[in-house]
Design a protein around this motif. Structure first.
Motif, PDB file in Angstrom:
ATOM      1  N   CYS A  94      -6.374  -8.569 -10.206  1.00  0.00           N
ATOM      2  CA  CYS A  94      -6.126  -7.515 -11.184  1.00  0.00           C
ATOM      3  C   CYS A  94      -5.220  -8.056 -12.276  1.00  0.00           C
ATOM      4  CB  CYS A  94      -5.471  -6.294 -10.526  1.00  0.00           C
ATOM      5  SG  CYS A  94      -5.248  -4.890 -11.646  1.00  0.00           S
ATOM      6  N   TYR A 116      -4.158  -2.038  -8.435  1.00  0.00           N
ATOM      7  CA  TYR A 116      -4.108  -1.641  -9.839  1.00  0.00           C
ATOM      8  C   TYR A 116      -2.785  -0.950 -10.166  1.00  0.00           C
ATOM      9  CZ  TYR A 116      -4.994   1.222 -13.977  1.00  0.00           C
ATOM     10  OH  TYR A 116      -4.890   1.834 -15.189  1.00  0.00           O
ATOM     11  N   GLU A 117      -2.351  -0.024  -9.300  1.00  0.00           N
ATOM     12  CA  GLU A 117      -1.097   0.685  -9.547  1.00  0.00           C
ATOM     13  C   GLU A 117       0.089  -0.272  -9.598  1.00  0.00           C
ATOM     14  OE1 GLU A 117      -0.719   3.705  -6.595  1.00  0.00           O
ATOM     15  OE2 GLU A 117      -2.583   4.712  -7.185  1.00  0.00           O
ATOM     16  N   ALA A 148     -14.843   1.349  -7.518  1.00  0.00           N
ATOM     17  CA  ALA A 148     -13.816   2.369  -7.368  1.00  0.00           C
ATOM     18  C   ALA A 148     -12.570   2.095  -8.203  1.00  0.00           C
ATOM     19  CB  ALA A 148     -13.412   2.491  -5.895  1.00  0.00           C
ATOM     20  N   GLN A 149     -12.381   0.845  -8.626  1.00  0.00           N
ATOM     21  CA  GLN A 149     -11.231   0.473  -9.457  1.00  0.00           C
ATOM     22  C   GLN A 149     -11.649  -0.708 -10.321  1.00  0.00           C
ATOM     23  OE1 GLN A 149      -8.035   2.311  -9.151  1.00  0.00           O
ATOM     24  NE2 GLN A 149      -8.265   1.507 -11.215  1.00  0.00           N
ATOM     25  N   ARG A 153      -5.311  -2.190  -0.906  1.00  0.00           N
ATOM     26  CA  ARG A 153      -6.439  -1.439  -1.437  1.00  0.00           C
ATOM     27  C   ARG A 153      -6.536  -1.611  -2.950  1.00  0.00           C
ATOM     28  NH1 ARG A 153      -4.151   1.923   2.432  1.00  0.00           N
ATOM     29  NH2 ARG A 153      -3.074   3.260   0.934  1.00  0.00           N
ATOM     30  N   PRO A 154      -7.763  -1.623  -3.515  1.00  0.00           N
ATOM     31  CA  PRO A 154      -7.917  -1.850  -4.959  1.00  0.00           C
ATOM     32  C   PRO A 154      -7.108  -0.887  -5.811  1.00  0.00           C
ATOM     33  CG  PRO A 154     -10.040  -2.031  -3.886  1.00  0.00           C
ATOM     34  CD  PRO A 154      -9.067  -1.538  -2.843  1.00  0.00           C
ATOM     35  N   GLN A 155      -7.077   0.389  -5.426  1.00  0.00           N
ATOM     36  CA  GLN A 155      -6.325   1.362  -6.214  1.00  0.00           C
ATOM     37  C   GLN A 155      -4.832   1.028  -6.216  1.00  0.00           C
ATOM     38  OE1 GLN A 155      -8.518   2.015  -3.833  1.00  0.00           O
ATOM     39  NE2 GLN A 155     -10.093   3.416  -4.609  1.00  0.00           N
ATOM     40  N   LYS A 156      -4.330   0.578  -5.088  1.00  0.00           N
ATOM     41  CA  LYS A 156      -2.914   0.223  -4.989  1.00  0.00           C
ATOM     42  C   LYS A 156      -2.627  -1.095  -5.707  1.00  0.00           C
ATOM     43  CE  LYS A 156      -1.726   3.836  -2.690  1.00  0.00           C
ATOM     44  NZ  LYS A 156      -0.847   4.861  -3.320  1.00  0.00           N
ATOM     45  N   TYR A 177     -16.886  -2.363  -0.504  1.00  0.00           N
ATOM     46  CA  TYR A 177     -16.682  -1.548  -1.706  1.00  0.00           C
ATOM     47  C   TYR A 177     -17.962  -1.310  -2.513  1.00  0.00           C
ATOM     48  CZ  TYR A 177     -11.770  -2.203  -0.670  1.00  0.00           C
ATOM     49  OH  TYR A 177     -10.536  -2.210  -0.051  1.00  0.00           O
ATOM     50  N   ASN A 206       0.818  -1.217   0.000  1.00  0.00           N
ATOM     51  CA  ASN A 206       0.000   0.000   0.000  1.00  0.00           C
ATOM     52  C   ASN A 206       0.850   1.264   0.000  1.00  0.00           C
ATOM     53  OD1 ASN A 206      -2.811  -0.715  -0.072  1.00  0.00           O
ATOM     54  ND2 ASN A 206      -2.556  -1.606   1.966  1.00  0.00           N
TER      55      ASN A 206
END
Length: 393
Positions: A378, A68-69, A110-111, A63-66, A127, A33
């Motif tokens: 992902c 994906y990143e 959110a992602q 976290r989903p955003q992390k 989520y 994260n």
């Protein structure tokens, strides 16, 4: 103040004296994260070397955003950053939030490149999903050739591999370089006994809900010199919209190919497709960092073969699906033995990364009484299609 020096360790997995598995490593000391550029460089090198990385001791759920990143960092040139299987349909709405995907693969709003896989009820307030939302898990009864495992035997711990594959749409979109999987909820119970059910009597014990993996490099090494020469010089064509095409067919019980029964959906009944988006790939792919070569074929999606045994050799086009699958049986089945398989036992909050262009994987079934298996996955379309590996002398 002096800089804090982190204790980052990459420890190769120990597979035991009876195992032929030579991939995988556990990573300690990296908080995904809060990933730094220097830590990613360690991950990038380690993943191409070990092909599978397991991240232990995460301070909190990724976290989903992390997620994906992290996944996108492996292919920064990909222009869209889109889901590797294309655009998801609308699945449902809740409190004004649109949720896209399929019942067995909904996307996190959110992602949306991060999907939820597995089987069973999501945790509360997960989520923006509705209360009581359940992931509709896949089931070999709906896809494999019978006879199936009876319900009582399944609840007693008998299991199967569902589908041996690498991730990818195999139509228009390049297959991902890496896959990333977060364990949110894992089933609790004794090991299951996975059955090959191909007439050999082969079985293997593993943790419930494990992800099974084999190395494409190991698959290549097990071929005879004659077959190895063929796969190095040959190509495989995948069916357009191959998952729709195979949706009416039945898989082998081992999950590595389709049965030839004439049940595939006719090409003229598929959603619109064009020939320029059909994927025709080499059978052997090269790791761009290590130079290692891997046999990478998707047996269930295969439609046609272009076979040669040398650069100057005459090319034979194999269009008969029975003959296509007979050849795939010869090149895929040797590696699908217990000694070559690593079954990853997921633990909640752990993350795994794998090099999708060098490993095959399959989920495994488990008794419903063991509880839910909820995973965040992902994988992102790549910026490039695989190219043929240079033939080793």
């Amino acid at each position: 103040m002096p800089a804090v020096v982190k204790d980052i360790r990459v420890e190769p997995l120990q597979h035991g004296p009876k195992s032929n598995v030579d991939f995988g490593a556990t990573v300690h000391g990296i908080d995904l994260n809060n990933l730094t550029d220097s830590e990613f460089e360690i991950i990038h090198a380690a993943l191409h070397k070990h092909k599978l990385l397991i991240f232990k001791g995460q301070p909190e759920m990724l976290r989903p955003q992390k997620q994906y990143e992290l996944t996108r960092r492996f292919d920064p040139d990909e222009p869209t950053g889109g889901f590797a299987h294309g655009i998801d349909p609308l699945l449902t709405t809740h409190n004004g939030t649109s949720i896209y995907g399929l019942p067995n693969r909904p996307a996190i709003p959110a992602q949306p490149q991060v999907h939820i896989l597995g089987r069973g009820a999501l945790p509360e307030n997960h989520y923006d999903f509705p209360p009581g939302f359940e992931i509709q898990g896949v089931d070999h009864h709906a896809f494999h050739l019978p006879p199936h495992i009876p319900a009582a035997d399944r609840e007693a711990g008998r299991s199967r591999f569902y589908q041996w594959h690498f991730d990818g749409a195999l139509y228009g979109i390049p297959p991902p370089r890496v896959g990333c999987l977060l364990a949110v909820r894992t089933p609790r119970g004794p090991d299951v006994r996975v059955q090959w059910d191909d007439g050999t009597g082969t079985e293997m014990s593993m943790a419930p809900g494990a992800t099974a993996m084999v190395s494409g490099a190991r698959a290549l090494s097990l071929l005879s010199p004659e077959l190895r020469a063929i796969v190095y010089h040959s190509r495989i064509e995948y069916a357009p919209h191959c998952f729709e095409w195979m949706s009416t067919a039945r898989s082998t019980r081992l999950g590595h190919s389709l049965e030839t029964e004439g049940r595939e959906k006719p090409l003229d009944q598929l959603k619109p497709w064009s020939r320029d988006k059909i994927c025709v790939y080499p059978m052997v792919w090269e790791n761009p960092v290590t130079g290692e070569h891997s046999l990478q074929v998707h047996g269930q999606a295969a439609y046609r073969l272009f076979l040669k045994d040398s650069p100057e050799g005459e090319e034979t086009v194999v269009s008969d699906l029975g003959e296509v699958r007979a050849f795939l049986q010869k090149i895929m089945r040797p590696v699908l033995e217990p000694s070559n398989i690593y079954a990853h036992a997921h633990e909640e909050q752990d993350v795994i990364l794998w090099y999708n262009r060098a490993l095959w994987h399959s989920i495994t079934e488990f008794p419903t009484s063991y509880g839910p298996r909820i995973m965040h996955q992902c994988n992102i379309a790549a910026s490039d299609h695989p190219v043929a590996a240079a033939v080793l002398s």
